[in-house]
Design an enzyme around this catalytic site. Sequence first.
Site, PDB file in Angstrom:
ATOM      1  N   TYR A   1      62.409  28.212  57.742  1.00  0.00           N
ATOM      2  CA  TYR A   1      63.455  28.778  58.596  1.00  0.00           C
ATOM      3  C   TYR A   1      64.326  27.701  59.233  1.00  0.00           C
ATOM      4  O   TYR A   1      65.526  27.878  59.382  1.00  0.00           O
ATOM      5  CB  TYR A   1      62.849  29.667  59.678  1.00  0.00           C
TER       6      TYR A   1
ATOM      7  N   GLU B   1      30.923  28.130  55.872  1.00  0.00           N
ATOM      8  CA  GLU B   1      32.051  28.834  55.266  1.00  0.00           C
ATOM      9  C   GLU B   1      32.529  29.998  56.121  1.00  0.00           C
ATOM     10  O   GLU B   1      33.721  30.234  56.236  1.00  0.00           O
ATOM     11  CB  GLU B   1      31.655  29.330  53.862  1.00  0.00           C
TER      12      GLU B   1
ATOM     13  N   ASP C   1      28.604  30.504  50.705  1.00  0.00           N
ATOM     14  CA  ASP C   1      28.002  31.610  49.964  1.00  0.00           C
ATOM     15  C   ASP C   1      27.441  31.073  48.651  1.00  0.00           C
ATOM     16  O   ASP C   1      27.915  30.060  48.125  1.00  0.00           O
ATOM     17  CB  ASP C   1      29.063  32.668  49.630  1.00  0.00           C
TER      18      ASP C   1
END
Lengths: 368, 506
Positions: free
Chosen positions: A104, A197, A249
Amino acid sequence: MSEPERSVLEKRKEVLDKLRGLGSRIYDQLERGVFPFIEMPVRSTENIYYDHVLRQFVLGDKRVKRSSRNIRHLKPFAQLVWAALFSYELTSQRKTSTLRDVYYSAQAYEMTFKDQQESNNIITDLETVLGYSREDFSIFPEERSAVFGDLTIRYTVPGYEGKTLNLTSHPDGVMIGPALTSAEFEETSADKVIAIEKGGLFTRFIEENVHKKFNAILVLTAGQAPRATRYFIRRLNRELKLPVYIFTDGDPWGMHIAMVIISGSANAAHLRDLTTPDAVWSGVWATDIVEYKLPTDPLDDIDMKRLYELQKDPRYQEDPLWQREIKTFMKIKRKAEQEAFSRYGLTYIVDEYLPAKLEETGQKGKTK
Amino acid sequence: MAQATFEEISAADFFYRNRDIAGFTNPTRAIFAAIRELVENSLDAAESIKVPPDIYVRLSFEGEASEETQIYRLRVKDNGTGIPPQHIPLAFGQVLYGSKYKLKQQRGTFGLGGKMAILYGQITTHQPALIISSTGGTRIYEYKIMIDIQKNRPVILDRRITLNKDGWRGTIIEFTLEGDYLRAMPKILEYFKQTAMVNPYANLTFVDPKGRLYIFKRATATMPDPPTETLPHPYGVDVELLQRLIQITTHGNMLDFLKNHFHRVGNVTAKRFLEFSGISPSKNPKKLSHDEIVRLVQMLRKFKDFLPPDAGCLSPLGEELLRTGILKELKPEFLAVHQRKPATYSGHPFIVEVAIAYGGEISQKNGFVIYRFANRIPLLYDEASDVSVKVIESMNWRRYKVAPDMPIAIVVHICSTKVPYKTVGKEFIADRPEVRREIANGLREVARQLQRFLSRREHADRDKKRLGVFSKYLPRIAEFSTKLAEKDKIPDIERLLRNVRRYGVE
């Protein structure tokens, strides 16, 4: 007690010098009446190599010349010079911005970018030209990762210069944003870093006093660790000499989150100081799924495809652990989340699994 | 057999019964055909004495004929040769009057169109036609005539002679006819526009029934050389023509007959042909039986040693006039014209002229605007069947950088002593290989020129755009780098921009 690789202030000065140098080079070329040009390494895949010493991807010798003489390069060239100026002003005024902001802000200079991707590419070009990551010239990603633990930092950001903060002072953790990234480390009692995580587990660890029980600084990566977080973990490892343990995981994606913290990504092959080669992936391994009889989900086609990709990835050749785990995943065709340990009770992961894994991978970490 | 039919009914009667073939199919076509035939006669009349034509056409509303058709009065005035008084009644009151035993390039084919128009007017409105003409002498002759259809004879209702004080020369024809102007209007206006295009030396004025005035001004006084009359070429002769030649010949033996009535047949060629066909040179042509005439036509076609026809009898428009005409009517941004060398088909010489125009007043539609002309007549109907259209469609235009949405007009003009029309309606040209080849080669030539123009323009566009990009970004680079280097004075980039302007850089 902290021994920074180089102080935050020094680094900022280097970056500002580099940006100004870029401007001077272009200015001089214009003064001499030649079309200004810039050279930088090629970032495409054929010029990305794995460096076994650095243990990360690096760019090869191929270089590309961006010349304002070429009409196709002209606009990106102007955008790059604008981005350099924008970063220079930000950094020297000690302000920060985001990629979205860049997109922007350009419009205020009538340097419109076609889309976000175009402006992101220009920022990556600037990283490549300078050899610094965008956080170094004050353009940050959206913050989402956090840190918690007994570490006292001293701010360098305007308005907070000299102020200190202990990172246990807020029970949700402290966001790893521009202020923390540019802070100096004062002191710590921790002897390790545990990167996690998922936010749920990070909160559980704080509630269960993991930082005290294991004398650890806890870092939430919130999925794939942002580069500011990777840089922060590297500093904890290098400046404070803390070993880093990563818990994700138990699936190919979690495994890769650990890998990117350790060895970085191909996308950042043009950058240094974002890796922590001595960090270790402590779990959840495929073999843990078997050993702890965790509740699982089947690996789908996309998961399997990812495993085959990772199997060939040079980063996964470094340590036999990776190949062993990939093979085990392929064999059991199952995956498990960190939360799966809850089947044995909410504190099982802290009471049983974590000490066992720290023990196991810590041994390994030391022998390295 | 058509011949037998001709013996039983008069020519006027025949055309009355078969008016479709002359283009008077329905009230819309009829009003178009009437204007067209008379304008073309007028153009021929002026050109034959090398005077730039001044033609005034007025169509006025006379009354309702039926729900769909109206009665109009058509007046056409020209500055042509004028008609000698003794010929006026027959010229307009007898179908198939005129000598066509010699050939030259003319607009009309049968000398029939003008009379058909009058005949059609008479059939539909039962009014006489008014003919006023002067050859520029001291008198002007006025005739009011009708045609006796059964007898194919003019009936003179009134005749007047006035003094030609102003030395006027030309012909005025005025008669009433039934038609549907509103429906015919687009084609009529298109007809005038296209006629103006291929007759840039003519002034055309048209006042329509609503009183609207359309003026097509001449852009030049230069006219093409008028065609010379020529004898028919042996390859182009048919039984009908041969019979007519035999009827009018004054030569009593075959050798003289051949030498005097055929194009490019001299003593040597005539003798060799007679030997080839086994006809005695001394045979009286008037004694030939019907079968012998048929055989003679066949032998004329088989004989290989006739010299090709000479194109001197043709009057092409010429590249300069074609250019003038197209520039005048289409005002294109680019124009290429090309005239092919004379060629022949079946013993008829012909010349193809083509042009391609880009931009200006040419409308941008999907596909080209195609203007077809034959002997300086616009062909407005049955475009899809025309050989030019087939050639244009079979060309690979992308090779010439031409896209279908470009404002492009293609002009094809074929002139010949016998234009190979596919039908009697004279609306489209048959697909003859010789004609097709000439059109294709001509179009390729002008297409190449268009390609060069388009490339040049593309380059100019690209250079302009390029300069625009440099003018936009170089100053920015200068400004940003000055600030970034913390300098005060912005470097002068004019030199770089001059380079872009001059060399275009990469």
